[in-house]
Motif scaffolding. Structure first.
Motif, mmCIF file in Angstrom:
data_model
loop_
_atom_site.group_PDB
_atom_site.id
_atom_site.type_symbol
_atom_site.label_atom_id
_atom_site.label_comp_id
_atom_site.label_asym_id
_atom_site.label_seq_id
_atom_site.Cartn_x
_atom_site.Cartn_y
_atom_site.Cartn_z
ATOM 1 N N PHE A 24 -1.201 12.779 0.617
ATOM 2 C CA PHE A 24 -0.218 13.158 1.630
ATOM 3 C C PHE A 24 -0.462 12.399 2.936
ATOM 4 O O PHE A 24 0.459 11.832 3.521
ATOM 5 C CB PHE A 24 -0.265 14.671 1.876
ATOM 6 N N PHE A 25 -1.715 12.381 3.383
ATOM 7 C CA PHE A 25 -2.018 11.681 4.628
ATOM 8 C C PHE A 25 -1.865 10.171 4.493
ATOM 9 O O PHE A 25 -1.460 9.499 5.443
ATOM 10 C CB PHE A 25 -3.423 12.035 5.126
ATOM 11 N N ALA A 26 -2.172 9.628 3.317
ATOM 12 C CA ALA A 26 -2.012 8.184 3.111
ATOM 13 C C ALA A 26 -0.539 7.791 3.161
ATOM 14 O O ALA A 26 -0.169 6.833 3.848
ATOM 15 C CB ALA A 26 -2.631 7.772 1.782
ATOM 16 N N VAL A 27 0.298 8.527 2.444
ATOM 17 C CA VAL A 27 1.739 8.224 2.459
ATOM 18 C C VAL A 27 2.300 8.437 3.866
ATOM 19 O O VAL A 27 3.082 7.614 4.361
ATOM 20 C CB VAL A 27 2.486 9.091 1.419
ATOM 21 N N SER A 28 1.892 9.507 4.516
ATOM 22 C CA SER A 28 2.377 9.777 5.880
ATOM 23 C C SER A 28 1.934 8.691 6.854
ATOM 24 O O SER A 28 2.738 8.199 7.647
ATOM 25 C CB SER A 28 1.863 11.129 6.369
ATOM 26 N N GLY A 29 0.673 8.302 6.780
ATOM 27 C CA GLY A 29 0.148 7.291 7.702
ATOM 28 C C GLY A 29 0.813 5.939 7.540
ATOM 29 O O GLY A 29 1.253 5.324 8.516
ATOM 30 N N PHE A 30 0.897 5.470 6.303
ATOM 31 C CA PHE A 30 1.529 4.169 6.084
ATOM 32 C C PHE A 30 3.035 4.237 6.306
ATOM 33 O O PHE A 30 3.654 3.265 6.730
ATOM 34 C CB PHE A 30 1.197 3.627 4.693
ATOM 35 N N GLY A 31 3.633 5.402 6.039
ATOM 36 C CA GLY A 31 5.060 5.580 6.337
ATOM 37 C C GLY A 31 5.341 5.515 7.834
ATOM 38 O O GLY A 31 6.325 4.921 8.263
ATOM 39 N N ILE A 32 4.467 6.103 8.635
ATOM 40 C CA ILE A 32 4.623 6.042 10.092
ATOM 41 C C ILE A 32 4.520 4.606 10.580
ATOM 42 O O ILE A 32 5.294 4.163 11.439
ATOM 43 C CB ILE A 32 3.566 6.939 10.778
ATOM 44 N N VAL A 33 3.587 3.850 10.007
ATOM 45 C CA VAL A 33 3.434 2.446 10.396
ATOM 46 C C VAL A 33 4.694 1.653 10.052
ATOM 47 O O VAL A 33 5.105 0.765 10.790
ATOM 48 C CB VAL A 33 2.188 1.822 9.731
ATOM 49 N N LEU A 34 5.331 1.991 8.925
ATOM 50 C CA LEU A 34 6.555 1.288 8.545
ATOM 51 C C LEU A 34 7.739 1.665 9.424
ATOM 52 O O LEU A 34 8.573 0.821 9.741
ATOM 53 C CB LEU A 34 6.888 1.568 7.075
ATOM 54 N N VAL A 35 7.822 2.936 9.805
ATOM 55 C CA VAL A 35 8.953 3.397 10.621
ATOM 56 C C VAL A 35 8.824 2.911 12.065
ATOM 57 O O VAL A 35 9.774 2.369 12.633
ATOM 58 C CB VAL A 35 9.070 4.933 10.563
ATOM 59 N N ALA A 78 0.829 -1.208 0.000
ATOM 60 C CA ALA A 78 0.000 0.000 0.000
ATOM 61 C C ALA A 78 0.863 1.258 0.000
ATOM 62 O O ALA A 78 0.555 2.229 -0.699
ATOM 63 C CB ALA A 78 -0.935 0.004 1.202
ATOM 64 N N PHE A 79 1.937 1.236 0.756
ATOM 65 C CA PHE A 79 2.839 2.392 0.793
ATOM 66 C C PHE A 79 3.434 2.636 -0.595
ATOM 67 O O PHE A 79 3.456 3.771 -1.073
ATOM 68 C CB PHE A 79 3.947 2.162 1.825
ATOM 69 N N GLY A 80 3.880 1.575 -1.250
ATOM 70 C CA GLY A 80 4.413 1.709 -2.602
ATOM 71 C C GLY A 80 3.369 2.212 -3.580
ATOM 72 O O GLY A 80 3.648 3.047 -4.450
ATOM 73 N N PHE A 81 2.142 1.705 -3.434
ATOM 74 C CA PHE A 81 1.058 2.148 -4.311
ATOM 75 C C PHE A 81 0.774 3.628 -4.122
ATOM 76 O O PHE A 81 0.582 4.363 -5.094
ATOM 77 C CB PHE A 81 -0.209 1.329 -4.046
ATOM 78 N N PHE A 82 0.743 4.094 -2.886
ATOM 79 C CA PHE A 82 0.462 5.506 -2.648
ATOM 80 C C PHE A 82 1.604 6.396 -3.136
ATOM 81 O O PHE A 82 1.364 7.517 -3.596
ATOM 82 C CB PHE A 82 0.156 5.768 -1.176
ATOM 83 N N ILE A 83 2.839 5.917 -3.054
ATOM 84 C CA ILE A 83 3.963 6.675 -3.616
ATOM 85 C C ILE A 83 3.780 6.797 -5.136
ATOM 86 O O ILE A 83 3.928 7.881 -5.713
ATOM 87 C CB ILE A 83 5.305 5.998 -3.276
ATOM 88 N N VAL A 114 0.214 -1.216 16.024
ATOM 89 C CA VAL A 114 -0.716 -2.293 15.691
ATOM 90 C C VAL A 114 -1.223 -2.089 14.262
ATOM 91 O O VAL A 114 -1.481 -0.968 13.844
ATOM 92 C CB VAL A 114 -1.887 -2.310 16.698
ATOM 93 N N HIS A 115 -1.376 -3.159 13.520
ATOM 94 C CA HIS A 115 -1.764 -3.075 12.117
ATOM 95 C C HIS A 115 -3.266 -3.108 11.883
ATOM 96 O O HIS A 115 -3.700 -3.134 10.734
ATOM 97 C CB HIS A 115 -1.130 -4.230 11.335
ATOM 98 N N TYR A 116 -4.056 -3.105 12.924
ATOM 99 C CA TYR A 116 -5.506 -3.199 12.742
ATOM 100 C C TYR A 116 -6.053 -2.019 11.945
ATOM 101 O O TYR A 116 -6.771 -2.198 10.964
ATOM 102 C CB TYR A 116 -6.211 -3.299 14.097
ATOM 103 N N LEU A 117 -5.734 -0.803 12.359
ATOM 104 C CA LEU A 117 -6.273 0.386 11.702
ATOM 105 C C LEU A 117 -5.784 0.525 10.256
ATOM 106 O O LEU A 117 -6.593 0.780 9.362
ATOM 107 C CB LEU A 117 -5.962 1.644 12.511
ATOM 108 N N PRO A 118 -4.487 0.348 9.973
ATOM 109 C CA PRO A 118 -4.070 0.437 8.569
ATOM 110 C C PRO A 118 -4.735 -0.605 7.671
ATOM 111 O O PRO A 118 -5.072 -0.315 6.527
ATOM 112 C CB PRO A 118 -2.557 0.213 8.613
ATOM 113 N N MET A 119 -4.954 -1.801 8.192
ATOM 114 C CA MET A 119 -5.617 -2.827 7.386
ATOM 115 C C MET A 119 -7.088 -2.468 7.159
ATOM 116 O O MET A 119 -7.640 -2.726 6.091
ATOM 117 C CB MET A 119 -5.494 -4.202 8.049
ATOM 118 N N LEU A 120 -7.708 -1.849 8.133
ATOM 119 C CA LEU A 120 -9.089 -1.397 7.974
ATOM 120 C C LEU A 120 -9.181 -0.278 6.932
ATOM 121 O O LEU A 120 -10.094 -0.255 6.111
ATOM 122 C CB LEU A 120 -9.640 -0.918 9.321
ATOM 123 N N ILE A 121 -8.219 0.610 6.946
ATOM 124 C CA ILE A 121 -8.183 1.696 5.967
ATOM 125 C C ILE A 121 -7.997 1.138 4.561
ATOM 126 O O ILE A 121 -8.576 1.642 3.596
ATOM 127 C CB ILE A 121 -7.092 2.715 6.333
#
Length: 105
Positions: free
Chosen positions: A45-56, A15-20, A61-68
């Motif tokens: 911007f918020f999608a890349v930032s959000g998934f980037g934060i999850v990666l860093v 998802a991070f790669g897709f948003f980039i 927890v991955h529940y919210l990113p998977m729901l998004i």
């Protein structure tokens, strides 16, 4: 327990790669068509930032990113419809059907 699985890591990295990629396509489209969609740029911007934060921060927890990601399942239809609107081909029957299908879902 961190609430993470190997498959959720795969989905988040994908998802991070897709948003980039989609962010680059958005800005290239803005240059080509000489337009700017602030809401879509903010969304990316918020999608890349959000998934980037999850990666860093790998303890998140991955529940919210998977729901998004479930909410983003309409993205291919939205992208096709948006692109056809940009090239002024939205009067074709296929995009109309896709738009109706997207509105039902």
């Amino acid at each position: 327990m961190l609430g993470q699985q190997s498959w959720s890591w795969f989905n988040i990295v994908t998802a991070f790669g897709f948003f980039i990629f989609e962010n680059a396509a958005l800005h290239a489209s803005n240059v080509v068509f000489r337009s700017f969609d602030a809401a879509l740029a903010l969304h990316h911007f918020f999608a890349v930032s959000g998934f980037g934060i999850v990666l860093v921060w790998d303890t998140v927890v991955h529940y919210l990113p998977m729901l998004i990601l479930l909410l983003e399942m309409s993205t291919p239809f939205t992208c096709i419809s948006w692109f056809l609107l940009k090239v002024r081909r939205s009067a074709l029957p296929i995009p109309t059907q896709m738009t109706r299908a997207k509105q039902i879902a």
